[in-house]
Design an enzyme around this catalytic site. Structure first.
Site, PDB file in Angstrom:
ATOM      1  N   CYS A 136       0.822  -1.212   0.000  1.00  0.00           N
ATOM      2  CA  CYS A 136       0.000   0.000   0.000  1.00  0.00           C
ATOM      3  C   CYS A 136       0.858   1.265   0.000  1.00  0.00           C
ATOM      4  CB  CYS A 136      -0.941   0.018   1.195  1.00  0.00           C
ATOM      5  SG  CYS A 136      -0.087   0.090   2.776  1.00  0.00           S
ATOM      6  N   CYS A 158      -2.781  -2.660   8.640  1.00  0.00           N
ATOM      7  CA  CYS A 158      -2.473  -1.310   9.131  1.00  0.00           C
ATOM      8  C   CYS A 158      -2.066  -1.378  10.602  1.00  0.00           C
ATOM      9  CB  CYS A 158      -3.673  -0.392   8.949  1.00  0.00           C
ATOM     10  SG  CYS A 158      -4.478  -0.561   7.341  1.00  0.00           S
TER      11      CYS A 158
HETATM   12 FE1  FES Z   1      -1.687   0.119   4.235  1.00  0.00          FE
HETATM   13 FE2  FES Z   1      -3.488   1.063   5.842  1.00  0.00          FE
HETATM   14  S1  FES Z   1      -3.742   0.612   3.745  1.00  0.00           S
HETATM   15  S2  FES Z   1      -1.395   0.770   6.246  1.00  0.00           S
END
Ligand code: FES
Length: 126
Positions: free
Chosen positions: A35, A104
Protein backbone atom coordinates in the site's frame (compact mmCIF):
# COMPACT_ATOMS: atom_id res chain seq x y z
CA UNK A 1 -23.22 -1.77 9.49
CA UNK A 2 -20.57 0.91 9.58
CA UNK A 3 -17.24 -0.21 8.16
CA UNK A 4 -15.29 1.53 10.92
CA UNK A 5 -15.98 1.64 14.66
CA UNK A 6 -16.54 4.90 16.52
CA UNK A 7 -13.17 4.36 18.22
CA UNK A 8 -11.37 4.09 14.87
CA UNK A 9 -13.07 7.25 13.65
CA UNK A 10 -12.23 9.08 16.88
CA UNK A 11 -8.52 8.18 16.69
CA UNK A 12 -8.46 8.99 12.98
CA UNK A 13 -10.06 12.42 13.48
CA UNK A 14 -8.19 13.27 16.70
CA UNK A 15 -5.00 11.28 16.63
CA UNK A 16 -3.09 11.21 19.93
CA UNK A 17 0.69 11.58 20.15
CA UNK A 18 1.33 12.95 16.65
CA UNK A 19 4.75 14.48 16.21
CA UNK A 20 8.45 14.03 16.63
CA UNK A 21 10.66 13.60 19.71
CA UNK A 22 14.01 15.32 19.37
CA UNK A 23 16.79 13.22 20.90
CA UNK A 24 14.55 10.18 21.10
CA UNK A 25 15.97 7.07 22.78
CA UNK A 26 14.59 4.84 20.05
CA UNK A 27 13.22 5.43 16.56
CA UNK A 28 11.54 2.89 14.30
CA UNK A 29 10.32 3.31 10.77
CA UNK A 30 8.45 0.69 8.80
CA UNK A 31 6.56 0.62 5.54
CA UNK A 32 4.21 -1.65 3.70
CA UNK A 33 5.41 -2.27 0.17
CA UNK A 34 1.93 -3.09 -1.11
CA UNK A 35 0.00 0.00 0.00
CA UNK A 36 3.04 2.29 0.31
CA UNK A 37 2.12 3.51 3.79
CA UNK A 38 4.93 4.53 6.15
CA UNK A 39 4.93 4.77 9.95
CA UNK A 40 7.59 6.21 12.21
CA UNK A 41 7.63 5.90 16.01
CA UNK A 42 9.76 7.90 18.45
CA UNK A 43 10.31 6.73 22.03
CA UNK A 44 11.60 8.51 25.10
CA UNK A 45 12.56 5.98 27.75
CA UNK A 46 13.41 6.72 31.38
CA UNK A 47 14.38 3.93 33.77
CA UNK A 48 12.99 1.25 31.46
CA UNK A 49 9.62 2.99 31.16
CA UNK A 50 8.24 4.70 28.07
CA UNK A 51 7.86 8.24 29.31
CA UNK A 52 6.87 9.69 25.93
CA UNK A 53 5.98 8.43 22.48
CA UNK A 54 5.15 10.20 19.24
CA UNK A 55 4.39 9.06 15.73
CA UNK A 56 4.39 10.27 12.16
CA UNK A 57 2.28 8.22 9.80
CA UNK A 58 2.03 8.78 6.09
CA UNK A 59 -0.80 6.44 5.41
CA UNK A 60 -4.44 5.50 5.45
CA UNK A 61 -6.98 6.32 8.15
CA UNK A 62 -6.65 2.89 9.75
CA UNK A 63 -2.87 3.29 9.95
CA UNK A 64 -3.31 6.66 11.65
CA UNK A 65 -5.90 5.27 14.09
CA UNK A 66 -3.66 2.25 14.78
CA UNK A 67 -0.63 4.47 15.47
CA UNK A 68 -2.68 6.68 17.76
CA UNK A 69 -4.13 3.75 19.72
CA UNK A 70 -0.83 1.84 19.88
CA UNK A 71 1.06 4.85 21.22
CA UNK A 72 -1.63 5.37 23.88
CA UNK A 73 -1.33 1.70 24.85
CA UNK A 74 2.44 1.81 25.46
CA UNK A 75 2.74 5.26 27.03
CA UNK A 76 3.87 4.96 30.65
CA UNK A 77 4.48 1.23 30.27
CA UNK A 78 7.71 -0.74 30.82
CA UNK A 79 9.62 -1.52 27.63
CA UNK A 80 9.00 -5.28 28.05
CA UNK A 81 5.27 -4.68 28.01
CA UNK A 82 5.53 -2.49 24.90
CA UNK A 83 7.59 -5.19 23.20
CA UNK A 84 4.75 -7.65 23.79
CA UNK A 85 2.09 -5.44 22.18
CA UNK A 86 0.44 -7.25 19.30
CA UNK A 87 -1.44 -5.88 16.32
CA UNK A 88 -4.34 -7.99 17.48
CA UNK A 89 -4.49 -6.09 20.79
CA UNK A 90 -4.37 -2.78 18.90
CA UNK A 91 -7.17 -3.86 16.54
CA UNK A 92 -9.25 -5.07 19.50
CA UNK A 93 -8.74 -1.78 21.35
CA UNK A 94 -9.99 -0.05 18.21
CA UNK A 95 -13.09 -2.27 18.39
CA UNK A 96 -12.07 -4.04 15.25
CA UNK A 97 -10.76 -3.25 11.79
CA UNK A 98 -12.09 -4.56 8.49
CA UNK A 99 -10.13 -7.68 7.43
CA UNK A 100 -8.39 -5.92 4.55
CA UNK A 101 -7.25 -3.21 7.00
CA UNK A 102 -5.69 -5.48 9.61
CA UNK A 103 -2.26 -4.98 8.06
CA UNK A 104 -2.47 -1.31 9.13
CA UNK A 105 -2.36 -2.42 12.78
CA UNK A 106 0.55 -4.75 11.95
CA UNK A 107 2.47 -1.67 10.86
CA UNK A 108 1.99 -0.16 14.35
CA UNK A 109 3.25 -3.32 16.08
CA UNK A 110 6.27 -3.48 13.78
CA UNK A 111 7.14 0.22 14.15
CA UNK A 112 7.08 -0.02 17.97
CA UNK A 113 9.22 -3.18 17.94
CA UNK A 114 11.70 -1.53 15.60
CA UNK A 115 11.92 1.57 17.81
CA UNK A 116 12.51 -0.65 20.85
CA UNK A 117 15.18 -2.62 19.00
CA UNK A 118 16.85 0.68 18.16
CA UNK A 119 16.72 1.58 21.86
CA UNK A 120 18.28 -1.75 22.89
CA UNK A 121 20.92 -1.42 20.18
CA UNK A 122 21.90 2.06 21.34
CA UNK A 123 22.32 0.67 24.83
CA UNK A 124 24.39 -2.20 23.46
CA UNK A 125 21.85 -4.80 24.51
CA UNK A 126 20.80 -6.24 21.20
FE1 FES B 1 -1.69 0.12 4.23
FE2 FES B 1 -3.49 1.06 5.84
S1 FES B 1 -3.74 0.61 3.74
S2 FES B 1 -1.39 0.77 6.25
Amino acid sequence: MALYSETVMDHFRNPRNVGVIENADGVGEVGNAVCGDIMKIYLKIDGGVISDVKFETFGCGSAIASSSMATEMIKGKPVEEAMALTNRAVAEALEGLPPHKLHCSVLAEEAIKKALEDYYQRRGQS
